[in-house]
Design a protein around this motif. Structure first.
Motif, short mmCIF file in Angstrom:
data_model
loop_
_atom_site.label_atom_id
_atom_site.label_comp_id
_atom_site.label_asym_id
_atom_site.label_seq_id
_atom_site.Cartn_x
_atom_site.Cartn_y
_atom_site.Cartn_z
N LEU A 143 -16.24 3.81 2.80
CA LEU A 143 -15.04 2.80 3.93
C LEU A 143 -13.90 2.39 3.21
N VAL A 144 -13.88 2.69 1.65
CA VAL A 144 -12.61 2.39 1.33
C VAL A 144 -11.45 3.41 1.21
N ARG A 145 -11.77 4.42 1.66
CA ARG A 145 -10.84 6.02 1.66
C ARG A 145 -10.92 5.36 3.44
N ALA A 146 -12.04 5.30 4.37
CA ALA A 146 -11.34 5.08 5.89
C ALA A 146 -10.44 3.85 6.60
N LEU A 147 -10.68 2.71 5.45
CA LEU A 147 -9.17 1.90 5.59
C LEU A 147 -8.49 2.48 5.18
N ALA A 148 -8.06 3.27 3.87
CA ALA A 148 -6.86 3.71 3.16
C ALA A 148 -6.21 4.68 4.46
N ALA A 149 -7.21 5.74 4.82
CA ALA A 149 -6.73 6.53 5.93
C ALA A 149 -5.75 6.36 6.60
N ALA A 150 -6.41 5.18 7.14
CA ALA A 150 -6.12 4.07 8.83
C ALA A 150 -4.94 3.63 8.67
N VAL A 151 -4.48 3.91 7.44
CA VAL A 151 -2.91 2.62 7.84
C VAL A 151 -2.23 4.37 6.89
N ILE A 152 -2.32 4.49 5.40
CA ILE A 152 -1.81 5.98 4.84
C ILE A 152 -1.40 7.09 6.21
N ASP A 153 -2.53 7.09 7.50
CA ASP A 153 -1.87 7.98 7.87
C ASP A 153 -1.03 7.57 9.49
N HIS A 154 -1.17 6.49 9.44
CA HIS A 154 -0.04 5.53 10.59
C HIS A 154 1.60 4.68 9.86
N ALA A 155 1.78 5.56 8.68
CA ALA A 155 2.61 4.54 7.77
C ALA A 155 3.79 4.89 8.40
N GLU A 156 4.53 5.76 8.91
CA GLU A 156 5.67 6.39 9.88
C GLU A 156 5.74 5.08 11.06
N GLU A 157 4.86 5.18 11.82
CA GLU A 157 4.28 3.80 13.22
C GLU A 157 4.96 2.80 12.31
N LEU A 158 3.89 2.27 11.76
CA LEU A 158 3.99 0.75 11.33
C LEU A 158 5.39 0.66 10.19
N THR A 159 6.27 1.72 10.11
CA THR A 159 7.72 1.87 9.46
C THR A 159 8.34 1.53 10.85
N ARG A 160 8.89 2.40 11.74
CA ARG A 160 9.19 2.13 12.49
C ARG A 160 9.01 0.77 13.63
N LEU A 161 8.02 0.45 13.49
CA LEU A 161 7.87 -0.94 14.35
C LEU A 161 8.55 -2.16 13.99
N ASP A 162 8.26 -2.12 12.19
CA ASP A 162 9.08 -3.13 11.39
C ASP A 162 10.33 -2.50 11.47
N GLN A 163 11.14 -1.43 11.71
CA GLN A 163 12.37 -1.11 11.61
C GLN A 163 12.59 -2.53 13.02
N ALA A 164 12.06 -2.07 14.11
CA ALA A 164 12.47 -3.29 15.13
C ALA A 164 12.68 -4.56 14.77
N ILE A 165 12.17 -5.38 13.70
CA ILE A 165 11.91 -6.38 13.94
C ILE A 165 11.62 -6.98 12.18
N GLY A 166 11.81 -6.11 11.31
CA GLY A 166 11.55 -6.39 10.11
C GLY A 166 12.63 -5.99 9.20
#
Length: 202
Positions: A11-34
């Motif tokens: 479970l922990v590895r799945a949660l971590a992978a979901a975030v780490i694998d999408h880190a660039e996408e999350l950064t792009r989203l935050d660059q737009a409004i944060g």
């Protein structure tokens, strides 16, 4: 729900992978409004969580959740660390050792209440609550893993037309409209990962 150490680690590895694998996408989203650091901060936090495995997964489920929460609070900068960390901390406090579905429903409600209090925010303000609250309601209504994933995706998408009134994005006013909230997206990713990892347990 009975989960052995291997299941908890999965479970922990799945949660971590979901975030780490999408880190660039999350950064792009935050660059737009944060501040543009949501992806990197969340990645750093979950890398620290992974570094504590398998010891963290050797703990009972409530203690494991509290350990994850404390790591996120300590390692993640910005608003994300305190809010995500609070969710896991409050979840750990509310869970029994071997929770039934009703226990999970009650514990997630308490965890969301903790996030609401910590962030001084409500639904409709373009935050992670706009995903957590409707998904928890679907869970309480008996939704299975597939239903929770679908509701999380719908709710994250629903933040796009919202006007941000809390957090850094609120400084943009009308310009915050038209962008998905990064916290909502990372919450969606973690919900989907948890639903997949838990399988029939949800």
């Amino acid at each position: 729900m009975t989960m052995d150490q291997a299941g908890r680690e999965q479970l922990v590895r799945a949660l971590a992978a979901a975030v780490i694998d999408h880190a660039e996408e999350l950064t792009r989203l935050d660059q737009a409004i944060g501040d543009g650091d949501h992806g990197l901060n969340m990645k750093r936090g979950f890398e620290a969580v992974l570094a504590d495995l398998p010891a963290t997964a050797a703990k009972p489920l409530p203690d494991m959740m509290k350990a994850i929460g404390m790591t996120m609070v300590m390692k993640v900068g910005g608003a994300s660390g305190p809010l995500v960390g609070t969710f896991f901390l409050e979840l750990g406090k509310a869970l029994p050792g071997e929770p039934a579905r009703a226990d999970l429903v009650a514990a997630t409600a308490k965890a969301i209440a903790g996030v609401r209090a910590r962030g001084k925010s409500e639904t409709g303000q373009k935050t992670m609550l706009d995903v957590l609250v409707p998904v928890q309601a679907a869970f309480a209504a008996g939704g299975d893993g597939a239903a929770l994933k679908a509701e999380a995706a719908r709710a994250a998408e629903a933040t796009v037309p919202m006007l941000a009134t809390r957090g850094r994005a609120s400084f943009l006013g009308e310009r915050s409209i038209g962008h998905m909230d990064p916290g909502a997206r990372s919450s969606q990713l973690m919900i989907a990962a948890a639903a997949d990892a838990l399988g029939g347990e949800v």
